[in-house]
Motif scaffolding. Structure first.
Motif, PDB file in Angstrom:
ATOM      1  N   GLN A 231       0.836  -1.201   0.000  1.00 32.20           N
ATOM      2  CA  GLN A 231       0.000   0.000   0.000  1.00 32.20           C
ATOM      3  C   GLN A 231       0.877   1.260   0.000  1.00 32.20           C
ATOM      4  O   GLN A 231       0.612   2.206  -0.737  1.00 32.20           O
ATOM      5  CB  GLN A 231      -0.918  -0.005   1.216  1.00 32.20           C
ATOM      6  CG  GLN A 231      -1.859   1.165   1.277  1.00 32.20           C
ATOM      7  CD  GLN A 231      -2.751   1.102   2.513  1.00 32.20           C
ATOM      8  OE1 GLN A 231      -2.669   0.185   3.321  1.00 32.20           O
ATOM      9  NE2 GLN A 231      -3.604   2.080   2.657  1.00 32.20           N
ATOM     10  N   ILE A 232       1.916   1.276   0.795  1.00 36.11           N
ATOM     11  CA  ILE A 232       2.845   2.414   0.837  1.00 36.11           C
ATOM     12  C   ILE A 232       3.497   2.603  -0.533  1.00 36.11           C
ATOM     13  O   ILE A 232       3.593   3.728  -1.034  1.00 36.11           O
ATOM     14  CB  ILE A 232       3.916   2.202   1.927  1.00 36.11           C
ATOM     15  CG1 ILE A 232       3.290   2.283   3.309  1.00 36.11           C
ATOM     16  CG2 ILE A 232       5.051   3.217   1.779  1.00 36.11           C
ATOM     17  CD1 ILE A 232       4.206   1.813   4.424  1.00 36.11           C
TER      18      ILE A 232
ATOM     19  N   GLU B 284       2.354   1.742  -3.484  1.00 38.36           N
ATOM     20  CA  GLU B 284       1.357   2.246  -4.435  1.00 38.36           C
ATOM     21  C   GLU B 284       1.093   3.733  -4.207  1.00 38.36           C
ATOM     22  O   GLU B 284       1.015   4.506  -5.163  1.00 38.36           O
ATOM     23  CB  GLU B 284       0.049   1.443  -4.312  1.00 38.36           C
ATOM     24  CG  GLU B 284      -1.001   1.843  -5.308  1.00 38.36           C
ATOM     25  CD  GLU B 284      -0.558   1.697  -6.762  1.00 38.36           C
ATOM     26  OE1 GLU B 284      -0.993   2.524  -7.588  1.00 38.36           O
ATOM     27  OE2 GLU B 284       0.222   0.779  -7.080  1.00 38.36           O
ATOM     28  N   GLU B 285       0.966   4.142  -2.960  1.00 41.27           N
ATOM     29  CA  GLU B 285       0.742   5.559  -2.660  1.00 41.27           C
ATOM     30  C   GLU B 285       1.937   6.409  -3.085  1.00 41.27           C
ATOM     31  O   GLU B 285       1.767   7.520  -3.582  1.00 41.27           O
ATOM     32  CB  GLU B 285       0.445   5.749  -1.176  1.00 41.27           C
ATOM     33  CG  GLU B 285      -0.917   5.219  -0.781  1.00 41.27           C
ATOM     34  CD  GLU B 285      -1.201   5.291   0.706  1.00 41.27           C
ATOM     35  OE1 GLU B 285      -0.383   5.872   1.451  1.00 41.27           O
ATOM     36  OE2 GLU B 285      -2.250   4.770   1.110  1.00 41.27           O
ATOM     37  N   ASN B 286       3.145   5.888  -2.931  1.00 40.45           N
ATOM     38  CA  ASN B 286       4.338   6.609  -3.375  1.00 40.45           C
ATOM     39  C   ASN B 286       4.347   6.776  -4.892  1.00 40.45           C
ATOM     40  O   ASN B 286       4.699   7.833  -5.411  1.00 40.45           O
ATOM     41  CB  ASN B 286       5.614   5.905  -2.913  1.00 40.45           C
ATOM     42  CG  ASN B 286       5.868   6.074  -1.430  1.00 40.45           C
ATOM     43  OD1 ASN B 286       5.295   6.940  -0.786  1.00 40.45           O
ATOM     44  ND2 ASN B 286       6.716   5.227  -0.887  1.00 40.45           N
TER      45      ASN B 286
ATOM     46  N   GLN C 193       1.701   6.886  -6.849  1.00 36.36           N
ATOM     47  CA  GLN C 193       0.673   7.870  -7.191  1.00 36.36           C
ATOM     48  C   GLN C 193       1.144   9.280  -6.885  1.00 36.36           C
ATOM     49  O   GLN C 193       0.944  10.197  -7.678  1.00 36.36           O
ATOM     50  CB  GLN C 193      -0.623   7.563  -6.446  1.00 36.36           C
ATOM     51  CG  GLN C 193      -1.316   6.313  -6.940  1.00 36.36           C
ATOM     52  CD  GLN C 193      -2.559   5.980  -6.125  1.00 36.36           C
ATOM     53  OE1 GLN C 193      -2.961   6.733  -5.252  1.00 36.36           O
ATOM     54  NE2 GLN C 193      -3.158   4.838  -6.413  1.00 36.36           N
ATOM     55  N   ALA C 194       1.785   9.467  -5.749  1.00 40.05           N
ATOM     56  CA  ALA C 194       2.258  10.794  -5.361  1.00 40.05           C
ATOM     57  C   ALA C 194       3.349  11.284  -6.319  1.00 40.05           C
ATOM     58  O   ALA C 194       3.402  12.470  -6.639  1.00 40.05           O
ATOM     59  CB  ALA C 194       2.788  10.772  -3.933  1.00 40.05           C
TER      60      ALA C 194
END
Length: 78
Positions: free
Chosen positions: A50-51, A53-55, A57-58
């Motif tokens: 999850q981390i 994937e969020e990285n 996207q950011a």
């Protein structure tokens, strides 16, 4: 993948400073303990993914500088 058999209270070492100990077995769950330096991040795999994937996207987002200025009440340097 290396597969090892361990009994309760037995450990494996990763390198010189990470120790993984089998603490308890209850039904289909295994409780492990991890001793590692504080500088080594330790996550459950689903949280790690999850981390990541969020990285991703950011990293792909554009930054709205004007919105940031307005959010912080600044007008920027003149």
């Amino acid at each position: 993948m290396l597969a090892l058999a361990r009994k309760v209270n037995e450990s494996i070492m990763l390198g010189n400073d990470i120790e993984i100990t089998l603490l308890e077995i209850k039904g289909d769950q295994v409780k492990i303990g991890i001793s590692a330096p504080k500088s080594v991040p330790i996550y459950r795999k689903e949280i790690y993914l999850q981390i990541q994937e969020e990285n991703k996207q950011a990293a792909g987002q554009e930054i709205d500088v004007e919105a940031l200025k307005n959010a912080f009440g600044g007008k920027g340097k003149k």
